[in-house]
Design an enzyme around this catalytic site. Structure first.
Site, short mmCIF file in Angstrom:
data_model
loop_
_atom_site.label_atom_id
_atom_site.label_comp_id
_atom_site.label_asym_id
_atom_site.label_seq_id
_atom_site.Cartn_x
_atom_site.Cartn_y
_atom_site.Cartn_z
N LYS A 127 29.72 -13.27 2.77
CA LYS A 127 28.52 -12.45 3.01
C LYS A 127 27.47 -12.83 1.98
O LYS A 127 27.82 -13.33 0.91
CB LYS A 127 28.86 -10.96 2.85
CG LYS A 127 27.89 -10.03 3.53
CD LYS A 127 28.23 -9.85 5.00
CE LYS A 127 27.15 -9.17 5.76
NZ LYS A 127 27.61 -8.83 7.12
N ASP A 167 22.12 -10.18 9.44
CA ASP A 167 22.59 -8.81 9.19
C ASP A 167 21.30 -7.98 9.05
O ASP A 167 20.25 -8.41 9.56
CB ASP A 167 23.46 -8.76 7.92
CG ASP A 167 24.26 -7.45 7.79
OD1 ASP A 167 25.33 -7.32 8.39
OD2 ASP A 167 23.78 -6.52 7.08
#
Ligand code: NDP
Ligand code: 2IT
Length: 447
Positions: A127, A167
């Site tokens: 991430k 995201d």
């Protein structure tokens, strides 16, 4: 938390990451739910698998300096956590939001390891992101920032090493600029990012995938656990970004009425059913505020404060905004109002207390790492298409997505059932995801 080994690992993590609230929250939830599995597998303690599992393989923090429209230099912080590559290249999104810090990136990365395992595709977890705030920035400023961000990130990623995607705050526009800069620096056309535009290697259905996948998961869960479906149900969807919009679209297609949506300022309530094209025009079209909806729809009302949305009576709640947006008090109200399913489009939207309350009250609960895995699963399908230099039709990708979501539900549900509580999908998802990662880590030798 009762198992001495698990407790010790958590306490050590707490000591080393004392200020990382979200990271500790996610780690606690995962570790506690792994206890029954850990008890059955003494080889985990012997090989220090939990200690290794909670420690990222690599964590990169970097400076992002760029020039705004006034000609002033701006400095942001960039991150990439390469959490676990035991089952495949690191894979996971990039978040651009002023709240982003190491804790948030690590919580998302740890969740991603188990989520990606659940998809059944060979992807490890990662991430990244930045504390850059895209709100109010011109298109030119977004491009400048993305180019500066990639000018550092490119050295850490690669189509077989680490494949970022979107995201919060990172959608098709940002992925386009990021990918353009990567191509320019490396002089290579490879699938190093997913969520790309369709003309340059993106996959059909990726845009819709998280929201559609969430509804496919929920529909299957309702069928198996309650002999029910979306048909004629009243639904709340929090957020109005990528995940929320396509969750709303599919819920409507499956016969439900979505009566409320939100953004970080407040929520709209329209008991006649949200007009999704208008939301898309406001949010996707001109990046406006959800409040603008009521200017065009007289039956709707706007309420300040995003959290108020959970007070509206509903059958199904789909939290699709952000972490910790639904707490124990909200969970109590939802249950009191007769909610039958709460499935998570966002990452860790329910606090652990709220999730446990749903499970105790036999609500169909879809934990994020299972219910929202359709986005990353379709990213995995985009990687396949890029490697093969092919592009599949919308129908083909959608069918594959649906099959993956149904299989994730069954894997989660059967794991929960085998442990004695079929409603405890939280434990089911964590153990089902962890099983593959733990086996791979053991097989790969100490690293
Ligand atoms: P977007 O940026 O497209 O939309 C985010 C939405 O959530 C916006 O409506 C935003 O409101 C709202 N929001 C953001 N922060 C807050 C906050 N602090 N309080 C209240 N509302 C907030 O992001 P996505 O739709 O892509 O992501 C939403 C969630 O889904 C995130 O948790 C993400 O991690 C998760 N997710 C995303 C996937 C994907 O493929 N994109 C895949 C799996 C999970 P505002 O416009 O006011 O900021
Ligand atoms: O949280 C997530 O799963 C995502 N933001 C999507 C990640 C991806 O690589 O598609």
């Amino acid at each position: 938390m009762q198992t001495p080994y698990v407790k010790r690992v958590y306490e050590d993590l707490q000591r080393k990451n004392a200020n990382e609230k979200e990271f500790l929250q996610a780690a606690y939830e995962i570790l506690e739910s792994l206890e029954p599995y850990v008890k059955k597998h003494p080889e985990l303690e012997k090989n220090k698998i939990l200690e290794r599992f909670v420690e990222p393989e690599r964590f990169v923090q970097f400076r992002v300096a760029w020039i705004d429209d006034k000609g002033e230099v701006q400095v942001n912080r960039g991150y990439r956590v390469q959490y676990n590559s035991s089952i495949g290249p690191y894979k996971g999104g990039l978040r651009f939001h002023p709240s982003v810090n190491a804790s948030i990136i690590k919580f998302l990365g740890l969740e991603q390891v188990l989520k990606n395992s659940l998809t059944s595709l060979p992807m490890g977890g990662g991430k990244g992101g930045s504390d850059f705030d895209p709100k109010g920035k011109s298109d030119h400023e977004i491009m400048s920032f993305c180019q500066a961000f990639m000018t550092e990130l490119y050295r850490h990623i690669g189509e077989d090493t680490d494949v970022p995607a979107g995201d919060i705050g990172v959608g098709a526009r940002e992925v386009g600029y990021l990918y353009g800069q990567y191509k320019r620096i490396q002089n290579k056309t490879v699938g190093v990012l997913t969520g790309k535009g369709i003309p340059f290697g993106g996959s059909l259905v990726r845009k819709e995938a998280t929201g559609f996948g969430l509804c496919y998961f929920t529909e299957e869960a309702l069928k198996v656990m309650k002999e029910d479906s979306f048909k004629k149900k009243t639904v709340l969807v929090s957020g109005s970004g990528n995940v929320a919009i396509y969750a709303c679209k599919k819920a409507i297609e499956l016969g439900a009425t979505v009566v409320a949506m939100s953004d970080s300022n407040g929520y709209i309530y329209d008991k006649t059913g949200i007009k999704l094209e208008l939301i898309q025009e406001i949010k996707e079209g001109r990046r406006g505020r959800i409040q603008e909806y009521i200017e065009k729809v007289p039956t709707a009302s706007y309420h300040e404060g995003a959290k108020g949305i959970w007070q509206i009576p509903c059958d199904i709640a789909l939290p699709c905004a952000t972490q910790n947006e639904l707490d124990l008090e909200d969970a109590k109200v939802l249950v009191q109002n007769g909610v039958i399913a709460v499935c998570e489009g966002a990452n860790m939207p329910s606090t652990l207390e709220a999730a446990k309350y749903f499970i105790e009250h036999k609500v169909v609960y879809g934990p994020a790492k299972a219910a929202n895995a359709g986005g990353v699963a379709t990213s995995g399908l985009e990687m396949c298409q890029n490697s093969a230099r092919l592009s599949w039709s919308f129908e083909e990708v959608d069918a594959k997505l649906k099959k993956i979501m149904v299989q994730i539900f069954h894997n989660t549900y059967h794991t929960a059932k085998s442990l004695g509580n079929s409603f405890d999908t939280l434990t089911g998802a964590n153990i089902a995801g962890f099983d593959k990662v733990a086996k791979a880590m053991l097989a790969l030798g100490v690293y």
